[in-house]
Write a protein that holds these residues in place. Structure first.
Motif, PDB file in Angstrom:
ATOM      1  N   PHE A   1      -5.651  14.444  -2.830  1.00 22.90           N
ATOM      2  CA  PHE A   1      -5.592  13.359  -1.840  1.00 22.90           C
ATOM      3  C   PHE A   1      -6.799  13.310  -0.907  1.00 22.90           C
ATOM      4  O   PHE A   1      -7.092  12.274  -0.329  1.00 22.90           O
ATOM      5  CB  PHE A   1      -4.322  13.482  -0.990  1.00 22.90           C
ATOM      6  CG  PHE A   1      -3.087  13.150  -1.743  1.00 22.90           C
ATOM      7  CD1 PHE A   1      -2.708  11.830  -1.929  1.00 22.90           C
ATOM      8  CD2 PHE A   1      -2.305  14.148  -2.299  1.00 22.90           C
ATOM      9  CE1 PHE A   1      -1.577  11.518  -2.634  1.00 22.90           C
ATOM     10  CE2 PHE A   1      -1.171  13.846  -3.017  1.00 22.90           C
ATOM     11  CZ  PHE A   1      -0.806  12.524  -3.194  1.00 22.90           C
TER      12      PHE A   1
ATOM     13  N   ILE B   1       2.402   1.652  -3.525  1.00 21.44           N
ATOM     14  CA  ILE B   1       1.423   2.141  -4.497  1.00 21.44           C
ATOM     15  C   ILE B   1       1.117   3.602  -4.224  1.00 21.44           C
ATOM     16  O   ILE B   1       1.009   4.421  -5.139  1.00 21.44           O
ATOM     17  CB  ILE B   1       0.113   1.317  -4.412  1.00 21.44           C
ATOM     18  CG1 ILE B   1       0.379  -0.153  -4.674  1.00 21.44           C
ATOM     19  CG2 ILE B   1      -0.939   1.871  -5.348  1.00 21.44           C
ATOM     20  CD1 ILE B   1       0.488  -0.540  -6.095  1.00 21.44           C
ATOM     21  N   PHE B   2       0.990   3.942  -2.922  1.00 16.25           N
ATOM     22  CA  PHE B   2       0.669   5.321  -2.565  1.00 16.25           C
ATOM     23  C   PHE B   2       1.764   6.258  -3.052  1.00 16.25           C
ATOM     24  O   PHE B   2       1.493   7.297  -3.647  1.00 16.25           O
ATOM     25  CB  PHE B   2       0.518   5.432  -1.043  1.00 16.25           C
ATOM     26  CG  PHE B   2      -0.144   6.687  -0.606  1.00 16.25           C
ATOM     27  CD1 PHE B   2      -1.524   6.774  -0.539  1.00 16.25           C
ATOM     28  CD2 PHE B   2       0.604   7.800  -0.272  1.00 16.25           C
ATOM     29  CE1 PHE B   2      -2.154   7.945  -0.152  1.00 16.25           C
ATOM     30  CE2 PHE B   2      -0.015   8.977   0.118  1.00 16.25           C
ATOM     31  CZ  PHE B   2      -1.389   9.052   0.179  1.00 16.25           C
TER      32      PHE B   2
ATOM     33  N   PHE C   1      -0.149  12.735  -8.455  1.00 14.23           N
ATOM     34  CA  PHE C   1      -1.304  13.642  -8.446  1.00 14.23           C
ATOM     35  C   PHE C   1      -0.982  14.944  -7.734  1.00 14.23           C
ATOM     36  O   PHE C   1      -1.654  15.949  -7.918  1.00 14.23           O
ATOM     37  CB  PHE C   1      -2.510  12.973  -7.786  1.00 14.23           C
ATOM     38  CG  PHE C   1      -3.095  11.874  -8.613  1.00 14.23           C
ATOM     39  CD1 PHE C   1      -3.888  12.165  -9.713  1.00 14.23           C
ATOM     40  CD2 PHE C   1      -2.834  10.551  -8.309  1.00 14.23           C
ATOM     41  CE1 PHE C   1      -4.411  11.148 -10.491  1.00 14.23           C
ATOM     42  CE2 PHE C   1      -3.358   9.533  -9.081  1.00 14.23           C
ATOM     43  CZ  PHE C   1      -4.152   9.830 -10.176  1.00 14.23           C
TER      44      PHE C   1
ATOM     45  N   VAL D   1       0.847  -1.196   0.000  1.00 14.75           N
ATOM     46  CA  VAL D   1       0.000   0.000   0.000  1.00 14.75           C
ATOM     47  C   VAL D   1       0.879   1.241   0.000  1.00 14.75           C
ATOM     48  O   VAL D   1       0.634   2.207  -0.734  1.00 14.75           O
ATOM     49  CB  VAL D   1      -0.943  -0.009   1.219  1.00 14.75           C
ATOM     50  CG1 VAL D   1      -1.794   1.246   1.247  1.00 14.75           C
ATOM     51  CG2 VAL D   1      -1.821  -1.246   1.211  1.00 14.75           C
TER      52      VAL D   1
ATOM     53  N   ASN E   1      -7.700  10.311  -9.539  1.00 14.86           N
ATOM     54  CA  ASN E   1      -7.488  11.079  -8.318  1.00 14.86           C
ATOM     55  C   ASN E   1      -6.978  10.126  -7.240  1.00 14.86           C
ATOM     56  O   ASN E   1      -7.359   8.958  -7.209  1.00 14.86           O
ATOM     57  CB  ASN E   1      -8.838  11.695  -7.908  1.00 14.86           C
ATOM     58  CG  ASN E   1      -8.705  12.613  -6.715  1.00 14.86           C
ATOM     59  OD1 ASN E   1      -8.488  12.159  -5.602  1.00 14.86           O
ATOM     60  ND2 ASN E   1      -8.836  13.902  -6.961  1.00 14.86           N
ATOM     61  N   ALA E   2      -6.102  10.646  -6.345  1.00 12.61           N
ATOM     62  CA  ALA E   2      -5.456   9.751  -5.382  1.00 12.61           C
ATOM     63  C   ALA E   2      -6.269   9.545  -4.110  1.00 12.61           C
ATOM     64  O   ALA E   2      -5.853   8.800  -3.233  1.00 12.61           O
ATOM     65  CB  ALA E   2      -4.068  10.284  -5.030  1.00 12.61           C
TER      66      ALA E   2
ATOM     67  N   SER F   1       1.980   5.725  -7.309  1.00 16.23           N
ATOM     68  CA  SER F   1       0.907   6.214  -8.173  1.00 16.23           C
ATOM     69  C   SER F   1       0.032   7.270  -7.511  1.00 16.23           C
ATOM     70  O   SER F   1      -0.835   7.844  -8.161  1.00 16.23           O
ATOM     71  CB  SER F   1       0.059   5.059  -8.715  1.00 16.23           C
ATOM     72  OG  SER F   1      -0.239   4.145  -7.722  1.00 16.23           O
ATOM     73  N   GLY F   2       0.254   7.551  -6.214  1.00 17.00           N
ATOM     74  CA  GLY F   2      -0.503   8.612  -5.563  1.00 17.00           C
ATOM     75  C   GLY F   2       0.178   9.962  -5.672  1.00 17.00           C
ATOM     76  O   GLY F   2      -0.432  10.956  -6.070  1.00 17.00           O
TER      77      GLY F   2
ATOM     78  N   LEU G   1      -6.823   6.047  -2.705  1.00 15.98           N
ATOM     79  CA  LEU G   1      -5.645   5.462  -2.055  1.00 15.98           C
ATOM     80  C   LEU G   1      -5.508   5.973  -0.623  1.00 15.98           C
ATOM     81  O   LEU G   1      -5.111   5.223   0.272  1.00 15.98           O
ATOM     82  CB  LEU G   1      -4.373   5.796  -2.841  1.00 15.98           C
ATOM     83  CG  LEU G   1      -4.173   5.053  -4.151  1.00 15.98           C
ATOM     84  CD1 LEU G   1      -2.867   5.486  -4.807  1.00 15.98           C
ATOM     85  CD2 LEU G   1      -4.157   3.556  -3.919  1.00 15.98           C
TER      86      LEU G   1
END
Lengths: 221, 227
Positions: free
Chosen positions: B11, A78-79, A86, A75, B193-194, A82-83, B197
């Motif tokens: 986020f 991935i955060f 953004f 997690v 959009n994150a 791919s987070g 997550l």
């Protein structure tokens, strides 16, 4: 039986994909060479912060360690991978892997070091200080070597866990052994490449697991 | 738009959260159920293997030790992928959540066997002798004298190991199990959009922080020092 052999131990396919698998193997070795040292050093830093005398340092450090220990490493990866784009932060797969696994590994190593330091009797520190060593010298020459010796099996088995973690890099398509093997599997429609990867992981880690077993017996006995 | 606004909309976007929240929450049930199934299966099988090992059959013990070493050396994701992609081609098709459950249970069983075995060997020989000399059979001595003490020794290391293996339920996202991470990843790519997550991260922390904190206090309570 023939079906089983040609699905899992197909020699023709294994020979054909060997160069690809070997390339992945080298990349996994590279990941290990980077991750294990930074994890060990990061863990030492985490332990020093978490055992600090000032509670304003200690509490956030302990909270961060617990936070990253309760976070599945996948997690976290991935955060970060791919987070964060953004928010305009785009990291290479290698950088994302290093950051994610450093945070995870440092927390686990930190806890292990802490247990090790706590297992060293207080008299050792007092003796060290009374012979004229400074606090830092006492820690470096008296406490740390004994602490590491006491928790060596745990340190090694966490290293095995860290090396096993590198397989998660395949999820974000970073080049490493499992990614190469899975690519080879999808190209050949055959599981043999995955078996090759499994065999390579066994070759890398089985000796370590045996050493850990030895050490555990020696320290317990 | 300031940096902070951009961060919040990427986020902590309330609209995205409202839209995908129920779907990700449904993943919690999947994660928790598979996690519990893994814990129960893994620990019971591990305990069974440790008891089997205490019977002292040389052939069985050799098998158990080698199998445990292999399962300790193999990365769980490798085991999952081999079972998931390999078995259907030899005629055994298992649903992905069963593959996840079996793989992680096997890994946990291996570690649990090791920990329980260490616990059993840590119980002093005198306990065995005393139990046997009061007329208990081997089985009775094992179940009512040795195992209770062994399990107590095994609890702290076992808790840590169990937590870290249960966290691997997130690996299910790699083979399409619709647990928290898998659902969050697909919501993230739908929404661009994150925030999904972030929701997933918060949910994992909510599930595992209490366990990590509990394991810390367990460790304190059962702390034992070498020498």
């Amino acid at each position: 039986m023939d079906v089983f052999l040609s699905e899992f131990f197909n020699v023709d396919i294994m020979v054909k994909v060997a160069p690809l698998i070997f390339k992945g193997f080298l990349q996994t070795l590279l990941l290990c060479v980077i991750l294990v040292p930074i994890g060990l050093c990061g863990g030492l830093g985490a332990m020093l912060l978490a055992t600090s005398r000032s509670r304003f340092v200690r509490w956030p450090a302990v909270a961060a360690i617990d936070f990253f220990r309760s976070f599945p490493p996948l997690v976290l990866l991935i955060f970060i991978y791919s987070g964060l784009p953004f928010a305009g932060i785009r990291l290479s797969p290698l950088a994302a892997i290093c950051i994610a696994f450093l945070l995870n590994a440092a927390s686990y190593y930190g806890e292990i070091y802490r247990a090790g330091v706590e297992s060293v009797p207080r008299g050792q520190v007092e003796a060290g200080r009374s012979t004229g060593l400074g606090a830092a010298q006492t820690f470096l020459y008296i406490t740390l070597p004994q602490a590491v010796r006491n928790v060596l099996p745990e340190l090694l088995s966490n290293t095995v866990e860290l090396i096993k973690l590198t397989t998660l890099a395949s999820v974000i398509s970073a080049p490493e052994l499992l990614h190469s093997a899975d690519l080879a599997r999808s190209l050949t429609y055959n599981t043999s490449p995955l078996i090759m990867a499994a065999a390579l992981y066994l070759i890398m880690l089985w000796p370590l697991v045996r050493i850990i077993r030895r050490l555990e017996h020696k320290l317990a006995g | 738009m300031s940096d902070w606004d951009r961060f919040v909309s990427a986020f902590l976007n309330v609209n995205v959260a409202a839209r995908y929240w129920p779907d990700i929450l449904a993943g919690v049930a999947v994660t928790v159920l598979i996690g519990l199934a893994v814990v129960v299966t893994g620990i019971l099988v591990g305990l069974g293997l440790a008891v089997l090992r205490s019977l002292g059959n040389r052939f069985a013990n050799l098998l158990i030790v080698q199998a445990v070493d292999v399962l300790r050396s193999l990365p769980p994701l490798v085991i999952i992928l081999v079972i998931y992609f390999g078995l259907p081609n030899v005629g055994i098709a298992l649903p992905s959540f069963v593959v996840l459950w079996l793989s992680l249970s096997a890994v946990l069983a291996a570690f649990a066997e090791e920990v329980f075995w260490a616990g059993i060997t840590a119980v002093p020989q005198g306990q065995w002798m005393a139990a046997r000399s009061t007329g208990l059979t081997f089985g009775q001595a094992l179940t009512s004298v040795v195992l209770p003490q062994a399990v107590r020794i095994a609890i702290p290391p076992l808790t840590n190991r169990t937590i870290s293996i249960t966290k691997n339920t997130a690996l299910g996202s790699a083979i399409g199990v619709s647990e928290i991470l898998g659902r969050a990843m697909s919501a993230q790519s739908f929404a661009g959009n994150a925030t999904p997550l972030t929701i997933a991260a918060v949910l994992y922390v909510l599930i595992f922080i209490p366990l990590v904190v509990a394991s810390r206090s367990l460790e304190r309570r059962y702390a034992w020092r070498r020498r």
